[in-house]
Design a protein around this motif. Structure first.
Motif, mmCIF file in Angstrom:
data_model
loop_
_atom_site.group_PDB
_atom_site.id
_atom_site.type_symbol
_atom_site.label_atom_id
_atom_site.label_comp_id
_atom_site.label_asym_id
_atom_site.label_seq_id
_atom_site.Cartn_x
_atom_site.Cartn_y
_atom_site.Cartn_z
ATOM 1 N N LYS A 279 0.789 -1.223 0.062
ATOM 2 C CA LYS A 279 0.042 -0.141 0.036
ATOM 3 C C LYS A 279 0.915 1.247 0.032
ATOM 4 O O LYS A 279 0.523 2.309 -0.662
ATOM 5 N N LEU A 280 1.900 1.158 0.782
ATOM 6 C CA LEU A 280 2.711 2.217 0.838
ATOM 7 C C LEU A 280 3.369 2.599 -0.603
ATOM 8 O O LEU A 280 3.601 3.590 -1.181
ATOM 9 N N VAL A 281 3.977 1.585 -1.334
ATOM 10 C CA VAL A 281 4.380 1.596 -2.720
ATOM 11 C C VAL A 281 3.407 2.163 -3.536
ATOM 12 O O VAL A 281 3.726 3.253 -4.494
ATOM 13 N N SER A 282 2.022 1.599 -3.424
ATOM 14 C CA SER A 282 1.063 2.181 -4.401
ATOM 15 C C SER A 282 0.620 3.646 -4.127
ATOM 16 O O SER A 282 0.584 4.347 -5.116
ATOM 17 N N LEU A 283 0.567 4.051 -2.998
ATOM 18 C CA LEU A 283 0.267 5.358 -2.665
ATOM 19 C C LEU A 283 1.426 6.468 -3.010
ATOM 20 O O LEU A 283 0.988 7.493 -3.474
ATOM 21 N N LEU A 284 2.645 5.817 -2.771
ATOM 22 C CA LEU A 284 3.557 6.839 -3.250
ATOM 23 C C LEU A 284 3.831 6.840 -4.738
ATOM 24 O O LEU A 284 3.888 8.074 -5.445
ATOM 25 N N ASN A 285 3.469 5.819 -5.625
ATOM 26 C CA ASN A 285 3.140 5.990 -7.114
ATOM 27 C C ASN A 285 2.385 6.727 -7.441
ATOM 28 O O ASN A 285 2.378 7.690 -8.364
ATOM 29 N N VAL A 286 0.878 6.672 -6.918
ATOM 30 C CA VAL A 286 -0.251 7.668 -7.234
ATOM 31 C C VAL A 286 0.096 9.047 -6.932
ATOM 32 O O VAL A 286 0.068 10.030 -7.711
ATOM 33 N N ALA A 287 0.958 9.229 -5.875
ATOM 34 C CA ALA A 287 1.478 10.811 -5.642
ATOM 35 C C ALA A 287 2.414 11.257 -6.736
ATOM 36 O O ALA A 287 2.048 12.289 -7.279
ATOM 37 N N GLY A 288 3.310 10.425 -7.111
ATOM 38 C CA GLY A 288 4.242 10.867 -8.354
ATOM 39 C C GLY A 288 3.371 10.915 -9.482
ATOM 40 O O GLY A 288 3.841 11.931 -10.319
ATOM 41 N N CYS A 289 2.521 10.261 -9.935
ATOM 42 C CA CYS A 289 1.908 10.179 -11.158
ATOM 43 C C CYS A 289 0.985 11.380 -11.111
ATOM 44 O O CYS A 289 1.070 12.095 -12.190
ATOM 45 N N TRP A 290 0.461 11.695 -10.020
ATOM 46 C CA TRP A 290 -0.461 13.146 -9.879
ATOM 47 C C TRP A 290 0.576 14.238 -10.014
ATOM 48 O O TRP A 290 0.109 15.107 -10.972
ATOM 49 N N LEU A 291 1.483 14.264 -9.537
ATOM 50 C CA LEU A 291 2.498 15.553 -9.769
ATOM 51 C C LEU A 291 3.018 15.649 -11.136
ATOM 52 O O LEU A 291 2.935 16.695 -11.789
ATOM 53 N N LYS A 292 3.211 14.511 -11.730
ATOM 54 C CA LYS A 292 3.716 14.505 -13.059
ATOM 55 C C LYS A 292 2.584 14.836 -13.905
ATOM 56 O O LYS A 292 2.756 15.562 -15.107
ATOM 57 N N GLN A 293 1.334 14.607 -13.770
ATOM 58 C CA GLN A 293 0.224 14.833 -14.744
ATOM 59 C C GLN A 293 -0.005 16.404 -14.848
ATOM 60 O O GLN A 293 -0.364 16.879 -15.690
ATOM 61 N N LEU A 294 0.187 16.928 -13.510
ATOM 62 C CA LEU A 294 -0.112 18.397 -13.493
ATOM 63 C C LEU A 294 1.258 19.252 -13.825
ATOM 64 O O LEU A 294 1.181 20.390 -13.731
ATOM 65 N N ASN A 295 2.401 18.589 -14.306
ATOM 66 C CA ASN A 295 3.532 19.074 -14.364
ATOM 67 C C ASN A 295 3.914 19.967 -13.175
ATOM 68 O O ASN A 295 4.478 21.293 -13.544
ATOM 69 N N VAL A 296 3.993 19.455 -12.112
ATOM 70 C CA VAL A 296 4.399 20.002 -10.811
ATOM 71 C C VAL A 296 5.620 19.678 -10.053
ATOM 72 O O VAL A 296 5.728 18.206 -10.390
ATOM 73 N N GLN A 297 6.609 20.481 -9.860
ATOM 74 C CA GLN A 297 7.534 20.191 -9.012
ATOM 75 C C GLN A 297 7.322 20.583 -7.527
ATOM 76 O O GLN A 297 7.297 21.658 -7.306
ATOM 77 N N HIS A 298 7.113 19.761 -6.771
ATOM 78 C CA HIS A 298 6.581 19.753 -5.284
ATOM 79 C C HIS A 298 8.149 19.434 -4.654
ATOM 80 O O HIS A 298 8.442 18.387 -4.453
ATOM 81 N N HIS A 299 8.473 20.644 -3.918
ATOM 82 C CA HIS A 299 9.660 20.597 -3.379
ATOM 83 C C HIS A 299 9.786 19.637 -2.192
ATOM 84 O O HIS A 299 10.569 18.801 -2.070
#
Length: 310
Positions: A279-299
């Motif tokens: 679940k940790l791996v899945s939630l991390l992947n979702v967070a990364g995909c979300w930021l990539k989809q919005l083209n966001v660099q989250h510090h």
């Protein structure tokens, strides 16, 4: 079935916000791209109520019961303070125009002037999410309107060290002085692209005295702010078995993504025969995909992941 440490953290840090319902006339005016489901009652929450749900946590920390020794069944309460890590609010043209009219012209003009000396590249980098500064909603700076994404009303990306930050509710109170929409907007006013990230830093645990490496773990939770995703998943809550809402209970705003920092040992991953690790791996992947989809660099996300930018 007893909750695992990860489940306890996610449950104890999930905001529960008072529920409200739209009138039929208001519901008929909703953007069907953002709210395609026909519902007898349209439930929503106000952003001001969401921030207020962080009141006690911002003052004292959120208490999370953690089992530190499975063999001895020893449990402690670890407290975490929430900090606003990032936020983007996208809304409609009509809501944006209303907010523009409601905002004090002097405040708006002075804030616009503060960016008047920016180069075009600086403006572009700010709108790409590379700055910690707040977004503005002046016509000349606003992103082109996109029917699905909406207009960017406000964004903020924290870059200060943890010791230089103020708790979430205090930060929102400061930001809302220039951006009253942070208090007046509702979840039904926001596009599906609206989100926030909350950084949770440990402060102390009860009883004191135990030194456990994994109790220094920091968390970054990602939450949608739009009603578009509300109750669309009937199968799980935080990726685990979904709890049935009690009559009169508020709206849960669970994280859809998660990142961690300083996670050592198996305190957070030993439950459910390895399911917590998955679940940790899945939630991390979702967070990364979300930021990539919005083209966001989250510090904070980049820091947690070990990315270092000059």
């Amino acid at each position: 079935m007893q909750s695992t440490n990860l489940e306890c953290f996610l449950d104890c840090t999930t905001p529960v916000v008072p529920s409200q319902f739209l009138s039929k006339s208001e519901a008929s005016k909703l953007n069907r791209l953002w709210h395609p489901w026909e519902r007898e009652k349209v439930e929503f929450f106000s952003l001001s109520d969401l921030w207020n749900s962080f009141d006690e946590w911002s003052a004292y920390g959120a208490g999370v019961p953690i089992k530190v020794d499975a063999g001895e069944d020893e449990t402690i309460i670890q407290y975490y303070v929430p900090y606003l890590s990032a936020i983007q609010i996208f809304t409609s043209n009509s809501a944006l125009n209303f907010l523009r009219e409601e905002t004090d012209s002097e405040t708006r003009d002075s804030f616009s002037d503060s960016f008047s000396d920016e180069s075009e590249s600086e403006k572009l980098s700010r709108w790409d999410g590379c700055s910690s500064e707040e977004g503005v909603f002046e016509h000349e700076n606003a992103l082109p309107f996109n029917d699905r994404l909406g207009n960017l009303y406000f964004q903020y990306f924290e870059r200060s060290t943890p010791y230089g930050r103020v708790p979430l509710l205090d930060k929102i109170s400061m930001l809302s002085q220039k951006y009253p929409g942070l208090m007046s907007l509702r979840s039904v006013d926001l596009s599906p692209a609206s989100w926030m990230a909350v950084a949770w830093y440990p402060i102390y645990h009860i009883p004191m005295g135990r030194t456990i490496k994994d109790l220094s773990t920091c968390f970054l939770t990602y939450h949608t702010l739009s009603s578009s995703f509300q109750d669309t998943d009937n199968e799980d809550h935080n990726g685990f078995s979904k709890k049935k809402r009690e009559v009169g209970e508020g709206i849960h705003v669970p994280p859809f993504g998660l990142a961690t920092y300083k996670m050592q040992g198996d305190l957070w991953t030993s439950g459910r025969n390895g399911n917590d690790h998955e679940k940790l791996v899945s939630l991390l992947n979702v967070a990364g995909c979300w930021l990539k989809q919005l083209n966001v660099q989250h510090h904070d996300f980049n820091y947690f992941m070990g990315y270092r930018h000059g």
